[in-house]
Every structure is written in structure tokens, then in C-alpha cells.
Write a protein that holds these residues in place. Structure first.
Motif, PDB file in Angstrom:
ATOM      1  N   LYS A  38       0.812  -1.217   0.000  1.00 24.40           N
ATOM      2  CA  LYS A  38       0.000   0.000   0.000  1.00 24.40           C
ATOM      3  C   LYS A  38       0.844   1.266   0.000  1.00 24.40           C
ATOM      4  N   GLY A  61      -7.132   1.397  -1.498  1.00 23.95           N
ATOM      5  CA  GLY A  61      -6.164   1.947  -0.562  1.00 23.95           C
ATOM      6  C   GLY A  61      -4.739   2.013  -1.054  1.00 23.95           C
ATOM      7  N   ALA A  62      -4.503   1.808  -2.353  1.00 26.38           N
ATOM      8  CA  ALA A  62      -3.146   1.926  -2.879  1.00 26.38           C
ATOM      9  C   ALA A  62      -2.694   3.384  -2.856  1.00 26.38           C
ATOM     10  N   ASN A  63      -1.408   3.583  -2.875  1.00 26.53           N
ATOM     11  CA  ASN A  63      -0.825   4.919  -2.891  1.00 26.53           C
ATOM     12  C   ASN A  63      -0.789   5.412  -4.331  1.00 26.53           C
ATOM     13  N   GLU A 319      -3.114  -7.989   0.431  1.00 27.82           N
ATOM     14  CA  GLU A 319      -2.652  -6.640   0.725  1.00 27.82           C
ATOM     15  C   GLU A 319      -3.757  -5.611   0.560  1.00 27.82           C
ATOM     16  N   PHE A 320      -4.597  -5.797  -0.471  1.00 23.51           N
ATOM     17  CA  PHE A 320      -5.621  -4.801  -0.772  1.00 23.51           C
ATOM     18  C   PHE A 320      -7.027  -5.264  -0.420  1.00 23.51           C
TER      19      PHE A 320
END
Length: 346
Positions: A38, A61-63, A319-320
Motif C-alpha cells: 500500500k 487503498g493503494a498509494n 494486501e488490498f
């Protein structure tokens, strides 16, 4: 006598167990998900379909990098997107070809100045390299150039700081300036400018040219950002129109086949380049065309959700926090300059 070399291959290597005997929703292992956290800075560019990956990464929610966010004067996200804000990581509009991409990179880092940067239409002035981002243009050519310099500074910063560059290859066809080979996202005279046969020419990029462009971008990117990685996809969306003498159907599959070939070679040749098969998931016959809208061109929400279910698999699912999305769940409308070509039918 040697053993059959296919004996050691997993089930996914064989058509019958991997495709023929499976429902489309049960196909798996269509790619090897890359490692992404993230906190990693993700930037997107390319054709219209690239927007789906950016939208879904941001939603989970990724950057997701937005180097040129919309100013507060817009009342809605849809209105801001119409002006090129929030569509990609920079406000460069659709980058349909690898030639556009490498020329943008070189311009951003001061290695190239296009011989033609401004187009006029009905007394208003437009950025020729991104004519679709401002529906009404600017008052003067000088204003266009000033805004372009600001934009290039953001592009330069984006490439220098990103961790993952997601690029969706869309087209092989493009129109370029005879004088210096500058390739535009749209033909002069479609969104802005005036087409002059002696000034502009059609160029259908070939495999070797596309490969050279993309390798050039990769080498340039690694030179200024050694830790950068790249994720390639091919847009499954067919051409709106072709400038060749061919029917648009074979023209489409020529384009997509060449782009797919280059993308695969890049992923094979470079450790930090990954290919994601969005094109195959949407376009190939095991799915029976079910992911297209009635126009047989644009991808429906069901198809987008299905592609994203494969994208967010393996370590990316964890992760996501992948969740099953509903076909009713909608995304922002795509911004696609190429659709302006439909006006030629009127």
C-alpha cells in the motif's frame, strides 16, 4: 529415451483442464501477481482502459499518485474528469501509443521540443499533445505553453518518484507531424487544429518500432529511477475507427496482436516488468464476448469487475483486501479521446 517434457507442467499449462473443463468464473492462475504494498507509489498512463486499474487501486487503498489534482472550483468529480483531472496520474490525457509515451518522457526531461505544440479552433487555443483535457481551450497560445511547462514538471516528478508505472498499450495507429515525427493522441481536425495533408501523415507503428519505443522508455526510466517497476497491459477495447484501408475488425486485431507481442517480450526480457492479461480475459473466445456492451466495443461493469478479481489475486488480494464486487457497482465514466472519431459518421 527422454521423458515427455510436458509431464512436469502444471494443469494450467493444458487447455482442457485449465479452460475447456472450467466455468469462466473458475479460471485461475492467469498471471503471477507482482509484489505491491500500500505504501508503494503507483502511477498510471495509457489508453482508456488504464483508468480501471488506477480507479480500483485507489479504491482499495493503494498509494495512487495524482500529481495534478483538481482545483476546488469543480462541483463534482465528473466535471473535474471532463477537464482531465483525476483520470491518470498526470493530466496528460490518453497516451494511446508508445511513440507518444517516449516523446512525452523526452520532452519532460528537456531532451525534446515538439515542433508543434498548440492547435487553434474557433479562436481558442489547445495543447496539441493533449487536446482533450480542456473542452473550451485557452485565450492565447502563450497560456497553453505556460500550462504545458507546469504539466511537464509534474510528469518529470512522477517518473522520478514512482515505484510502479502502469501503462496500458492501446493503439498502433497514430498521426504525426511530418517535420519532426511528433505523434499526437488524435488526428488534427478531430478535437482541435486543422488537418493539412502535406503537414501531417498517418503512421501505423510496427512491432520493431513499438518495441524500440517501449525499451527506450524503460531504459530512460531506470536511469533516473533505478528502483522503478513497470506493469504492462493491453487494452481490450477495439478501435473506434481505422485510418488504414482495412476493415476495422482486422485492423483492431493487428493492433492488439502487435501490442500484446511487445508487452510479452518486455515482461520476458526484464525482471522488473510484469504483464497482466486484461486483454485476454475480456477479448478471447472462452468468455464468449459476454464482457462487452451492446456496441461490442466498450467493456461492461461485469467485465471490469471480473478483470479486477484476477488482478487482485494472490498477494495482492491479501494486501488490498479484495472483496467481491457487484455488477451494479459503478466507476467514474472513462475519458476517451478516441470516441471523438465517431463524429466522422455524422
Amino acid at each position: 529415451m527422454s521423458n515427455n517434457p510436458y509431464k512436469s507442467k502444471p494443469a494450467k499449462a493444458f487447455w482442457r483442464p485449465a479452460v475447456a473443463e472450467r466455468h469462466f468464473a473458475d479460471m485461475e492462475e492467469l498471471w503471477q501477481p507482482l509484489q505491491l504494498k500500500k505504501e508503494h507509489k503507483v502511477a498510471t498512463a495509457g489508453s482508456c482502459f488504464a483508468q480501471h486499474i488506477g480507479n480500483n487501486l485507489a479504491r482499495r487503498g493503494a498509494n495512487f499518485i495524482d500529481m495534478e489534482p483538481a482545483p476546488p472550483l469543480f462541483d463534482t468529480e465528473s466535471e473535474a474528469r471532463r477537464w482531465g483531472f483525476g483520470v491518470f496520474s498526470c493530466r496528460y490525457g490518453n497516451i494511446y501509443t508508445t511513440r507518444q509515451l517516449i516523446q512525452l518522457f523526452d520532452e519532460a526531461f528537456g531532451e525534446r521540443i515538439p515542433a508543434e505544440r498548440v492547435w487553434e479552433k474557433q479562436g481558442r487555443y489547445f495543447d496539441a499533445l493533449r487536446p482533450g483535457i480542456e473542452p473550451v481551450g485557452q485565450d492565447t497560445a502563450e497560456a497553453v505553453l505556460m500550462l504545458r511547462e507546469r504539466h511537464l514538471a509534474k510528469v518529470r516528478e512522477m517518473f522520478a518518484t514512482l515505484d510502479l508505472f502502469v501503462f496500458t498499450l492501446g493503439l498502433t495507429e497514430g498521426w504525426e507531424l511530418v517535420e519532426d515525427g511528433t505523434m499526437f493522441p488524435m488526428a488534427p481536425g478531430t478535437i482541435a487544429g486543422t488537418f493539412e495533408v502535406e503537414k501531417y501523415c498517418f503512421h501505423n507503428l510496427r512491432h520493431a518500432e513499438i518495441a524500440k519505443d517501449l525499451r527506450g522508455v524503460w531504459e530512460r526510466l531506470k536511469a533516473i529511477n533505478p528502483d522503478a517497476r513497470m506493469l504492462l497491459t493491453v487494452s481490450p477495447v477495439p478501435l473506434t475507427a481505422t485510418a488504414t484501408d482495412n476493415h476495422v475488425l482486422p485492423a483492431t486485431f493487428y493492433s492488439k496482436s502487435v501490442l500484446r507481442g511487445v508487452a510479452g517480450e518486455m515482461a520476458d526480457d526484464y525482471e522488473d516488468v510484469t504483464y497482466f492479461p486484461s486483454y485476454e480475459i475480456i477479448s478471447t473466445h472462452p468468455y464468449g464476448g459476454m464482457f462487452f456492451n451492446p456496441d461490442k466495443r466498450t467493456v461492461n461493469q461485469f467485465g471490469v469487475n471480473h478483470v479486477m478479481s484476477h488482478f487482485f489475486s494472490g498477494p495482492l488480494a491479501e494486501e488490498f483486501q479484495l472483496r467481491i464486487t457487484s455488477v451494479k457497482e459503478s466507476e467514474p465514466d472513462l475519458v476517451c479521446d478516441e470516441e471523438e472519431l465517431e463524429q466522422a459518421l455524422d
